[in-house]
Scaffold this motif. Structure first.
Motif, mmCIF file in Angstrom:
data_model
loop_
_atom_site.group_PDB
_atom_site.id
_atom_site.type_symbol
_atom_site.label_atom_id
_atom_site.label_comp_id
_atom_site.label_asym_id
_atom_site.label_seq_id
_atom_site.Cartn_x
_atom_site.Cartn_y
_atom_site.Cartn_z
ATOM 1 N N GLY A 35 0.836 -1.199 0.000
ATOM 2 C CA GLY A 35 0.000 0.000 0.000
ATOM 3 C C GLY A 35 0.867 1.243 0.000
ATOM 4 N N ALA A 36 0.580 2.154 0.918
ATOM 5 C CA ALA A 36 1.340 3.402 1.004
ATOM 6 C C ALA A 36 2.524 3.302 1.961
ATOM 7 C CB ALA A 36 0.410 4.537 1.448
ATOM 8 N N ARG A 57 8.537 3.602 6.018
ATOM 9 C CA ARG A 57 7.416 4.538 6.028
ATOM 10 C C ARG A 57 6.210 3.888 6.677
ATOM 11 N NH1 ARG A 57 3.036 6.682 2.345
ATOM 12 N NH2 ARG A 57 2.799 8.832 3.076
ATOM 13 N N GLY A 58 5.707 4.550 7.696
ATOM 14 C CA GLY A 58 4.487 4.129 8.371
ATOM 15 C C GLY A 58 3.474 5.247 8.329
ATOM 16 N N LEU A 59 2.243 4.941 8.660
ATOM 17 C CA LEU A 59 1.159 5.917 8.661
ATOM 18 C C LEU A 59 0.520 5.983 10.029
ATOM 19 C CD1 LEU A 59 -0.535 4.742 5.341
ATOM 20 C CD2 LEU A 59 1.089 6.614 5.619
ATOM 21 N N SER A 60 -0.175 7.072 10.304
ATOM 22 C CA SER A 60 -0.874 7.170 11.587
ATOM 23 C C SER A 60 -1.942 6.086 11.692
ATOM 24 C CB SER A 60 -1.499 8.556 11.748
ATOM 25 O OG SER A 60 -2.427 8.798 10.703
ATOM 26 N N THR A 61 -2.412 5.580 10.552
ATOM 27 C CA THR A 61 -3.408 4.509 10.552
ATOM 28 C C THR A 61 -2.776 3.122 10.529
ATOM 29 O OG1 THR A 61 -3.527 4.641 8.152
ATOM 30 C CG2 THR A 61 -5.143 5.918 9.410
ATOM 31 N N VAL A 86 7.510 3.088 13.233
ATOM 32 C CA VAL A 86 7.349 4.385 12.570
ATOM 33 C C VAL A 86 5.865 4.520 12.272
ATOM 34 C CG1 VAL A 86 7.868 5.725 10.504
ATOM 35 C CG2 VAL A 86 9.663 4.374 11.593
ATOM 36 N N CYS A 87 5.267 5.596 12.786
ATOM 37 C CA CYS A 87 3.820 5.753 12.665
ATOM 38 C C CYS A 87 3.391 6.975 11.874
ATOM 39 C CB CYS A 87 3.192 5.829 14.061
ATOM 40 S SG CYS A 87 3.516 4.370 15.065
ATOM 41 N N ASN A 88 4.324 7.780 11.436
ATOM 42 C CA ASN A 88 3.923 8.988 10.724
ATOM 43 C C ASN A 88 5.059 9.474 9.836
ATOM 44 O OD1 ASN A 88 2.332 11.078 9.915
ATOM 45 N ND2 ASN A 88 2.508 12.261 11.809
#
Length: 133
Positions: A35-36, A57-61, A86-88
């Motif tokens: 995904g992203a 790369r991680g996301l807040s979601t 990593v969350c953001n």
């Protein structure tokens, strides 16, 4: 090191494994994208260690962690480590692995993990190959 010793080492074609900035003997690249999110970079094989350098790369979601495993030619595990979550955003991460056997690691596994450690993508590369797939 004396000039005499340095000359002898040069004549014999010796390299010093502990020399600062020693070049990697083999290097491979990896790209684990889901995904992203992703963990991508390079795997550097040295005489008795491996270094995995990448961008995670991680996301807040969906927090992400990177992990790596070094294996001997017999298949036994030499070392394994993981990064912090990593969350953001995208963050540079380095995973140093010990491979303290003659010739170093024969194979490396790199993983993209969820924040809780669940594996969502991985690749394996043997020493001498250029891409982890």
């Amino acid at each position: 090191m004396t000039v005499f010793a340095a000359t002898l080492a040069a004549i014999a074609g010796l390299t010093l494994a502990s020399a600062p900035g020693a070049a990697a003997e083999d290097r491979a690249s990896f790209d684990l994208t889901v995904g992203a999110t992703y963990f991508k970079g390079t795997i550097e094989f040295y005489n008795r260690s491996v270094t995995v350098n990448g961008v995670l790369r991680g996301l807040s979601t969906g927090c992400r962690r990177g992990a790596a495993w070094a294996f001997a030619s017999s298949g036994s595990t030499l070392d394994n480590r993981s990064t912090t979550a990593v969350c953001n955003g995208a963050v540079s991460k380095t995973i140093p692995l010990t491979a303290d056997v003659p010739g170093g690691a024969a194979e490396v596994e790199v993983d993209l993990l969820e924040g809780n450690g669940y594996r969502i993508a991985s690749c394996h590369v043997q020493r001498g190959f250029e891409y982890c797939e």
